[in-house]
Design an enzyme around this catalytic site. Structure first.
Site, short mmCIF file in Angstrom:
data_model
loop_
_atom_site.label_atom_id
_atom_site.label_comp_id
_atom_site.label_asym_id
_atom_site.label_seq_id
_atom_site.Cartn_x
_atom_site.Cartn_y
_atom_site.Cartn_z
N ARG A 1 1.20 21.08 14.80
CA ARG A 1 1.71 22.33 14.23
C ARG A 1 1.14 23.53 14.97
O ARG A 1 1.88 24.46 15.36
CB ARG A 1 1.32 22.38 12.75
CG ARG A 1 1.47 23.73 12.08
CD ARG A 1 0.89 23.62 10.67
NE ARG A 1 0.98 24.86 9.92
CZ ARG A 1 0.03 25.78 9.89
NH1 ARG A 1 -1.06 25.63 10.61
NH2 ARG A 1 0.18 26.86 9.15
N GLY B 1 -9.58 6.49 24.99
CA GLY B 1 -8.60 5.69 25.73
C GLY B 1 -7.44 6.56 26.19
O GLY B 1 -6.95 6.42 27.32
N ASP C 1 -13.28 7.82 15.20
CA ASP C 1 -14.51 7.24 15.76
C ASP C 1 -15.50 8.30 16.24
O ASP C 1 -16.67 7.98 16.47
CB ASP C 1 -14.17 6.30 16.92
CG ASP C 1 -13.49 5.03 16.46
OD1 ASP C 1 -13.57 4.73 15.25
OD2 ASP C 1 -12.90 4.34 17.29
N GLY D 1 -26.39 7.15 1.06
CA GLY D 1 -27.73 6.66 0.74
C GLY D 1 -27.88 5.17 0.97
O GLY D 1 -28.57 4.47 0.21
N ARG E 1 -22.05 -9.24 -1.76
CA ARG E 1 -20.59 -9.19 -1.62
C ARG E 1 -20.25 -8.38 -0.38
O ARG E 1 -21.01 -7.50 0.04
CB ARG E 1 -19.95 -8.49 -2.83
CG ARG E 1 -20.08 -9.25 -4.12
CD ARG E 1 -19.13 -10.45 -4.15
NE ARG E 1 -19.12 -11.10 -5.43
CZ ARG E 1 -19.97 -12.06 -5.81
NH1 ARG E 1 -20.91 -12.47 -4.98
NH2 ARG E 1 -19.87 -12.60 -7.01
N ARG F 1 -8.12 5.65 8.27
CA ARG F 1 -7.33 6.30 9.31
C ARG F 1 -6.27 7.23 8.72
O ARG F 1 -5.62 7.99 9.46
CB ARG F 1 -6.66 5.23 10.19
CG ARG F 1 -7.62 4.56 11.15
CD ARG F 1 -7.28 4.89 12.58
NE ARG F 1 -6.02 4.33 12.97
CZ ARG F 1 -5.88 3.23 13.70
NH1 ARG F 1 -6.94 2.58 14.12
NH2 ARG F 1 -4.70 2.80 14.01
O1 F6P Z 1 -8.95 4.62 16.34
C1 F6P Z 1 -10.19 4.10 16.19
C2 F6P Z 1 -10.22 2.79 15.48
O2 F6P Z 1 -10.06 3.07 14.14
C3 F6P Z 1 -11.43 1.93 15.67
O3 F6P Z 1 -12.54 2.25 14.94
C4 F6P Z 1 -10.87 0.58 15.35
O4 F6P Z 1 -11.63 -0.44 15.86
C5 F6P Z 1 -9.53 0.64 15.97
O5 F6P Z 1 -9.14 1.99 15.87
C6 F6P Z 1 -8.53 -0.27 15.41
O6 F6P Z 1 -7.26 0.16 15.76
P1 F6P Z 1 -5.95 -0.68 15.91
O7 F6P Z 1 -6.02 -1.83 14.96
O8 F6P Z 1 -4.89 0.29 15.56
O9 F6P Z 1 -5.89 -1.11 17.33
#
Ligand code: F6P
Length: 321
Positions: free
Chosen positions: A22, A105, A129, A187, A245, A254
């Site tokens: 935007r 990437g 990340d 914590g 657990r 995400r």
């Molecule tokens: O974009 C970062 C991230 O969330 C990483 O922490 C995670 O390992 C990866 O993407 C997983 O992404 P995908 O399953 O979409 O390849």
């Protein structure tokens, strides 16, 4: 001729990407640029799939998670042929500048593309990340932290009631920025990150010592990159006698509406990116450094790795006594 800016979101999505789209669109449009939104990340550049973005078409998206342009991880962009196709399409579409909204990437791809195209490329760091070198924070990180914290606060309730220890896996395949920040802010008694080799004996000791002093519940935050968290949980149960657990927060991190902070960063980064392109400067990645909006070269971002400040882990440990 009207100048053109392309915008693309690439790699894993991050809340706040829409706020960045935007802002890029509205700032560039105000300066007289035509704005093209390439779809599905690098795939859109390779296949020349784009839509015209206007100040109106990006209305009502600042609060939306995900990316209206869609995104993907694109293996073809790792080949020279793929990059060449993208460069040819940018030339055919008369794109003068390209804003790449993504993470590490995506910037490596952008660097390769920059060697084949005359378009000015500027990266805008967006990944939950938080692992982009040259920026203290990335778009989406704050939202993902808050999502995980909200989830783990709930887990803490049931952990306390049942006197259980929970291993909670958060995202971060290669890096532990999310795990460290989340761990400190919930914590957590233990935080496990890919950057630090796991000392399971120490984990067992902590769980046992806590139980001995009357703290029979606990939270262990582990980044997904540390390995098989189910096995880790099982081992802790076997070696400490605690009831353990596993809970995986997963892809919810995400998504979701971006926090004010993620929207703010998106808007500020977009402004810097558009300014750079307007000034004829390319091959940069914008960022936040010590509270200021800055930019560094694409090469520098790609050659370096942002390091996790392990003092966070130490502080979290001290605070969780
Ligand atoms: O974009 C970062 C991230 O969330 C990483 O922490 C995670 O390992 C990866 O993407 C997983 O992404 P995908 O399953 O979409 O390849």
């Amino acid at each position: 001729m009207v100048k053109t800016i392309g915008v693309v979101t690439s790699g894993g999505d991050a809340p706040g990407m829409n706020a960045a789209i935007r802002a890029v669109t509205r700032l560039a449009s105000a300066l007289g640029f035509r704005v093209l939104g390439f779809e599905r990340g690098w795939e859109g550049l390779i296949n020349n799939l784009f839509r015209l973005l206007t100040p109106r078409s990006v209305g009502g998206i600042i609060q939306l998670g995900g990316t209206i342009l869609l995104t993907s991880r694109c293996p073809e962009f790792k080949t020279w042929e793929g990059i060449r196709k993208a460069a040819d399409n940018l030339a055919a579409d008369n794109v003068d500048g390209l804003v790449v909204i993504g993470g590490e990437g995506s910037f490596r791809g952008a660097l390769e593309l920059s060697r084949e195209t005359g378009a000015l490329i500027v990266g805008v760091p967006a990944t939950i990340d938080n692992d982009v070198y040259g920026s203290d924070e990335t778009i989406g990180f704050d939202t993902a932290v808050n999502t995980a914290v909200a989830e783990i606060d709930k887990i803490r309730d049931t952990a306390i009631s049942h006197e259980r220890v929970f291993v909670v896996e958060v995202m971060g395949r290669r890096r532990g920025f999310l795990a460290a920040t989340v761990g400190l802010t919930v914590g957590a008694e233990v935080i496990l990150v890919p950057e630090v080799s796991i000392d399971m004996e120490e984990v067992f000791r902590t769980v046992k010592e806590n139980a001995a002093k009357g703290k029979r519940s606990g939270i262990i935050v582990a980044a997904e990159g540390v390995g098989d968290t189910r096995r880790i949980a099982e081992e802790i149960e076997a070696k400490t006698g605690a009831e353990v657990r596993l809970s995986i927060v997963g892809y919810a991190q995400r998504g979701g509406s971006p926090t004010a902070r993620s929207r703010l960063l998106a808007s500020l980064f977009a402004e810097e990116a558009v300014q750079l392109i307007m000034q004829g400067v390319g091959n940069r990645v914008v960022g936040l450094q010590k509270g200021l909006i800055t930019n560094i070269s694409l090469e520098e971002t790609c050659k370096n790795q942002k390091t996790l400040d392990t003092r966070l882990l130490k502080l979290a440990k001290t605070l969780a006594t």
